[in-house]
Motif scaffolding. Structure first.
Motif, PDB file in Angstrom:
ATOM      1  N   ALA A  19     -22.655   8.191 -27.263  1.00  0.00           N
ATOM      2  CA  ALA A  19     -23.624   7.075 -26.795  1.00  0.00           C
ATOM      3  C   ALA A  19     -24.250   7.258 -25.343  1.00  0.00           C
ATOM      4  CB  ALA A  19     -23.035   5.612 -26.996  1.00  0.00           C
ATOM      5  N   SER A  20     -23.266   7.470 -24.451  1.00  0.00           N
ATOM      6  CA  SER A  20     -23.552   7.731 -23.150  1.00  0.00           C
ATOM      7  C   SER A  20     -24.535   8.910 -22.913  1.00  0.00           C
ATOM      8  CB  SER A  20     -22.538   7.953 -22.204  1.00  0.00           C
ATOM      9  OG  SER A  20     -21.726   6.724 -22.248  1.00  0.00           O
ATOM     10  N   LYS A  21     -24.223   9.980 -23.688  1.00  0.00           N
ATOM     11  CA  LYS A  21     -25.026  11.211 -23.779  1.00  0.00           C
ATOM     12  C   LYS A  21     -26.440  10.984 -24.267  1.00  0.00           C
ATOM     13  CE  LYS A  21     -24.590  16.110 -25.047  1.00  0.00           C
ATOM     14  NZ  LYS A  21     -23.578  17.089 -25.794  1.00  0.00           N
ATOM     15  N   PHE A  22     -26.567  10.198 -25.313  1.00  0.00           N
ATOM     16  CA  PHE A  22     -27.869   9.964 -26.212  1.00  0.00           C
ATOM     17  C   PHE A  22     -28.775   9.176 -24.977  1.00  0.00           C
ATOM     18  CE2 PHE A  22     -26.391  10.203 -30.656  1.00  0.00           C
ATOM     19  CZ  PHE A  22     -26.835  11.696 -30.459  1.00  0.00           C
ATOM     20  N   LEU A  23     -28.226   8.069 -24.385  1.00  0.00           N
ATOM     21  CA  LEU A  23     -28.759   7.208 -23.513  1.00  0.00           C
ATOM     22  C   LEU A  23     -29.365   8.072 -22.184  1.00  0.00           C
ATOM     23  CD1 LEU A  23     -29.834   4.446 -22.884  1.00  0.00           C
ATOM     24  CD2 LEU A  23     -27.829   3.717 -22.053  1.00  0.00           C
ATOM     25  N   LYS A  24     -28.520   8.880 -21.695  1.00  0.00           N
ATOM     26  CA  LYS A  24     -29.104   9.756 -20.583  1.00  0.00           C
ATOM     27  C   LYS A  24     -30.144  10.627 -21.043  1.00  0.00           C
ATOM     28  CE  LYS A  24     -28.888  12.247 -16.782  1.00  0.00           C
ATOM     29  NZ  LYS A  24     -27.403  13.020 -16.342  1.00  0.00           N
ATOM     30  N   VAL A  58     -32.157   7.654 -14.959  1.00  0.00           N
ATOM     31  CA  VAL A  58     -31.477   6.441 -14.754  1.00  0.00           C
ATOM     32  C   VAL A  58     -30.371   6.493 -13.625  1.00  0.00           C
ATOM     33  CG1 VAL A  58     -29.820   6.868 -16.680  1.00  0.00           C
ATOM     34  CG2 VAL A  58     -30.483   4.509 -15.853  1.00  0.00           C
ATOM     35  N   ASP A  59     -30.111   5.434 -12.839  1.00  0.00           N
ATOM     36  CA  ASP A  59     -29.104   5.576 -12.140  1.00  0.00           C
ATOM     37  C   ASP A  59     -27.738   5.505 -12.940  1.00  0.00           C
ATOM     38  OD1 ASP A  59     -30.291   5.821  -9.867  1.00  0.00           O
ATOM     39  OD2 ASP A  59     -30.700   3.663  -9.633  1.00  0.00           O
ATOM     40  N   ILE A  60     -26.478   6.291 -12.684  1.00  0.00           N
ATOM     41  CA  ILE A  60     -25.408   6.185 -13.476  1.00  0.00           C
ATOM     42  C   ILE A  60     -24.064   6.063 -12.589  1.00  0.00           C
ATOM     43  CG2 ILE A  60     -23.808   6.988 -15.311  1.00  0.00           C
ATOM     44  CD1 ILE A  60     -26.182   8.648 -16.424  1.00  0.00           C
ATOM     45  N   GLN A  61     -23.248   5.063 -12.987  1.00  0.00           N
ATOM     46  CA  GLN A  61     -21.928   5.066 -12.156  1.00  0.00           C
ATOM     47  C   GLN A  61     -20.952   4.738 -13.222  1.00  0.00           C
ATOM     48  OE1 GLN A  61     -21.048   4.906  -8.891  1.00  0.00           O
ATOM     49  NE2 GLN A  61     -22.903   5.898  -8.748  1.00  0.00           N
ATOM     50  N   ARG A  70      -9.010   1.571 -18.864  1.00  0.00           N
ATOM     51  CA  ARG A  70     -10.528   0.915 -19.369  1.00  0.00           C
ATOM     52  C   ARG A  70     -11.470   1.917 -18.329  1.00  0.00           C
ATOM     53  NH1 ARG A  70     -14.363  -2.388 -16.823  1.00  0.00           N
ATOM     54  NH2 ARG A  70     -15.308  -4.196 -18.373  1.00  0.00           N
ATOM     55  N   HIS A  71     -12.568   2.183 -19.196  1.00  0.00           N
ATOM     56  CA  HIS A  71     -13.556   3.119 -18.833  1.00  0.00           C
ATOM     57  C   HIS A  71     -14.927   2.557 -19.078  1.00  0.00           C
ATOM     58  CE1 HIS A  71     -10.255   5.859 -19.497  1.00  0.00           C
ATOM     59  NE2 HIS A  71     -10.909   6.478 -18.559  1.00  0.00           N
ATOM     60  N   GLU A  72     -15.812   2.518 -18.180  1.00  0.00           N
ATOM     61  CA  GLU A  72     -17.191   1.979 -18.261  1.00  0.00           C
ATOM     62  C   GLU A  72     -18.202   2.712 -17.503  1.00  0.00           C
ATOM     63  OE1 GLU A  72     -19.435  -2.309 -16.566  1.00  0.00           O
ATOM     64  OE2 GLU A  72     -17.302  -1.824 -15.859  1.00  0.00           O
ATOM     65  N   VAL A  73     -19.415   2.837 -18.454  1.00  0.00           N
ATOM     66  CA  VAL A  73     -20.495   3.633 -17.711  1.00  0.00           C
ATOM     67  C   VAL A  73     -21.394   2.727 -17.643  1.00  0.00           C
ATOM     68  CG1 VAL A  73     -21.895   5.775 -18.282  1.00  0.00           C
ATOM     69  CG2 VAL A  73     -19.609   5.515 -19.213  1.00  0.00           C
ATOM     70  N   ILE A  74     -21.904   2.756 -16.601  1.00  0.00           N
ATOM     71  CA  ILE A  74     -23.143   1.789 -16.086  1.00  0.00           C
ATOM     72  C   ILE A  74     -24.325   2.299 -15.847  1.00  0.00           C
ATOM     73  CG2 ILE A  74     -23.915  -0.067 -14.285  1.00  0.00           C
ATOM     74  CD1 ILE A  74     -20.905  -0.111 -13.562  1.00  0.00           C
ATOM     75  N   PHE A  75     -25.519   2.123 -16.565  1.00  0.00           N
ATOM     76  CA  PHE A  75     -26.653   2.434 -16.636  1.00  0.00           C
ATOM     77  C   PHE A  75     -27.694   1.569 -15.531  1.00  0.00           C
ATOM     78  CE2 PHE A  75     -24.746   4.725 -20.043  1.00  0.00           C
ATOM     79  CZ  PHE A  75     -25.133   5.962 -19.954  1.00  0.00           C
ATOM     80  N   GLY A  76     -28.126   1.936 -14.620  1.00  0.00           N
ATOM     81  CA  GLY A  76     -28.885   1.089 -14.016  1.00  0.00           C
ATOM     82  C   GLY A  76     -30.354   1.444 -14.070  1.00  0.00           C
ATOM     83  N   PHE A  77     -31.060   0.593 -14.927  1.00  0.00           N
ATOM     84  CA  PHE A  77     -32.653   0.701 -15.108  1.00  0.00           C
ATOM     85  C   PHE A  77     -33.379  -0.428 -14.253  1.00  0.00           C
ATOM     86  CE2 PHE A  77     -30.820   2.196 -18.966  1.00  0.00           C
ATOM     87  CZ  PHE A  77     -31.469   3.305 -19.432  1.00  0.00           C
ATOM     88  N   PRO A  78     -34.515  -0.144 -13.857  1.00  0.00           N
ATOM     89  CA  PRO A  78     -35.116  -1.050 -13.322  1.00  0.00           C
ATOM     90  C   PRO A  78     -35.258  -2.431 -13.927  1.00  0.00           C
ATOM     91  CG  PRO A  78     -36.686   0.890 -13.213  1.00  0.00           C
ATOM     92  CD  PRO A  78     -35.248   1.085 -14.042  1.00  0.00           C
ATOM     93  N   TYR A  79     -35.054  -3.470 -13.627  1.00  0.00           N
ATOM     94  CA  TYR A  79     -34.939  -4.948 -14.228  1.00  0.00           C
ATOM     95  C   TYR A  79     -33.931  -4.961 -15.295  1.00  0.00           C
ATOM     96  CZ  TYR A  79     -39.516  -4.168 -11.863  1.00  0.00           C
ATOM     97  OH  TYR A  79     -40.466  -3.950 -10.970  1.00  0.00           O
ATOM     98  N   THR A 105     -29.720  -3.835 -16.771  1.00  0.00           N
ATOM     99  CA  THR A 105     -28.394  -2.813 -16.971  1.00  0.00           C
ATOM    100  C   THR A 105     -27.891  -2.706 -18.058  1.00  0.00           C
ATOM    101  OG1 THR A 105     -28.041  -3.542 -14.611  1.00  0.00           O
ATOM    102  CG2 THR A 105     -26.272  -2.559 -15.586  1.00  0.00           C
ATOM    103  N   VAL A 106     -27.251  -1.537 -18.526  1.00  0.00           N
ATOM    104  CA  VAL A 106     -26.834  -1.130 -19.705  1.00  0.00           C
ATOM    105  C   VAL A 106     -25.426  -0.825 -19.342  1.00  0.00           C
ATOM    106  CG1 VAL A 106     -26.526   0.153 -21.931  1.00  0.00           C
ATOM    107  CG2 VAL A 106     -28.699  -0.541 -20.911  1.00  0.00           C
ATOM    108  N   ARG A 107     -24.414  -1.498 -19.755  1.00  0.00           N
ATOM    109  CA  ARG A 107     -22.857  -1.025 -19.750  1.00  0.00           C
ATOM    110  C   ARG A 107     -22.262  -0.892 -20.890  1.00  0.00           C
ATOM    111  NH1 ARG A 107     -21.152  -3.609 -14.534  1.00  0.00           N
ATOM    112  NH2 ARG A 107     -22.746  -4.754 -13.628  1.00  0.00           N
ATOM    113  N   LEU A 108     -21.570   0.395 -21.066  1.00  0.00           N
ATOM    114  CA  LEU A 108     -20.925   0.873 -22.267  1.00  0.00           C
ATOM    115  C   LEU A 108     -19.576   0.836 -21.731  1.00  0.00           C
ATOM    116  CD1 LEU A 108     -22.894   3.859 -23.541  1.00  0.00           C
ATOM    117  CD2 LEU A 108     -23.146   1.446 -24.216  1.00  0.00           C
ATOM    118  N   ILE A 109     -18.596  -0.036 -22.323  1.00  0.00           N
ATOM    119  CA  ILE A 109     -17.088  -0.181 -21.933  1.00  0.00           C
ATOM    120  C   ILE A 109     -16.215   0.244 -23.087  1.00  0.00           C
ATOM    121  CG2 ILE A 109     -15.545  -1.834 -21.130  1.00  0.00           C
ATOM    122  CD1 ILE A 109     -17.907  -3.344 -20.083  1.00  0.00           C
ATOM    123  N   HIS A 110     -15.294   0.989 -22.657  1.00  0.00           N
ATOM    124  CA  HIS A 110     -14.114   1.111 -23.773  1.00  0.00           C
ATOM    125  C   HIS A 110     -12.684   0.689 -22.994  1.00  0.00           C
ATOM    126  CE1 HIS A 110     -10.568   3.176 -25.547  1.00  0.00           C
ATOM    127  NE2 HIS A 110     -11.073   3.074 -26.662  1.00  0.00           N
TER     128      HIS A 110
END
Length: 249
Positions: free
Chosen positions: A139-144, A150-153, A194-203, A205-210
């Motif tokens: 899912a993270s790969k598709f969003l990227k 996008v900013d990712i942490q 716990r693993h979280e991928v944070i996608f920082g878009f303008p206005y 934020t999408v967070r994918l968490i396992h």
């Protein structure tokens, strides 16, 4: 499907429990280095009612050839160390036994060895064999791919004693073309994982968490992998190669 399990630590015990609870897989044996518990029954040791053999053997007193001659299996599941593959890899490959490795870290030499083994049999490797984490990866790969700018942490949290950066977090960073410096590690208490991928878009934020709740999740992942490798041609597989067909069907 008859399976053998290598490694009987905390995760190995959880995986054995999941296998014993599954009707499609049969636990033939467990191989560990220590002689403690040698020749004990895994179902008896874990307190699970089962007719499966599941005897415990030590690599110090039983060779892999001897073990496979007496108790042949269709697949070997490895939860040991990065060196474990050398104790059974060539023997298993020559016999056409499927290799399923869930070892967290392999060096370049071990990864090349897996490729060589895959020329003879079905080989699967995933540094994290839970279904949820690997769905998160895809899912993270598709969003990227949709928003490459996008900013990712990445944030990974584990129990206090866990050393080094999570292998799963490193895998996530690699998939997203990020540096290890983009991984934020937290060590506190008894956090299972716990693993979280944070996608920082303008206005937005999408967070994918396992989040891992129990080590039995590794067992469920093993069962999924074993079932989806059935009938595959020899070669090297990973979770992406098993999951992607579900996205397009």
């Amino acid at each position: 499907m008859k399976v053998g399990l290598i490694g009987f630590g905390k995760t190995g015990k959880a995986v054995a429990t999941a296998i014993l609870d599954n009707n499609e897989l049969c636990l033939e044996w467990v191989l560990r280095k220590r002689t403690l518990l040698e020749h004990r029954s895994v179902p008896e040791f874990l307190g699970i009612q089962s007719d499966e053999p599941g005897l415990i053997y030590s690599s110090l007193t039983t060779s892999m050839e001897e073990l496979l001659d007496k108790h042949p299996v269709d697949a070997i599941i490895d939860f040991s160390s990065d060196q474990g593959i050398y104790t059974y890899g060539e023997i298993a490959a020559k016999r056409g036994i499927t290799i399923i490795s869930a070892v967290s870290h392999y060096g370049e030499q071990e990864r090349e060895f897996l490729k060589e083994l895959a020329k003879q049999t079905v080989v699967f490797w995933s540094p994290n064999i839970t279904l949820g984490v690997n769905y998160l990866l895809i899912a993270s790969k598709f969003l990227k791919k949709i928003a490459p700018w996008v900013d990712i942490q990445i944030v990974e949290e584990h129990f206090r004693e866990k050393a080094g950066v999570s292998g799963t977090a490193i895998k996530i960073a690699k998939v997203l073309d990020l540096e290890e410096s983009d991984i934020n590690s937290v060590r506190a208490g008894g956090i299972e994982g716990r693993h979280e991928v944070i996608f920082g878009f303008p206005y937005q934020t999408v967070r994918l968490i396992h989040e891992s709740i129990s080590r039995e999740a590794f067992g469920n992942g093993v069962i999924f992998v074993a079932q989806n490798l059935a009938g595959k041609e020899k070669g090297l597989y990973n979770f992406e190669s098993l999951l992607l067909p579900y996205f397009y069907n």
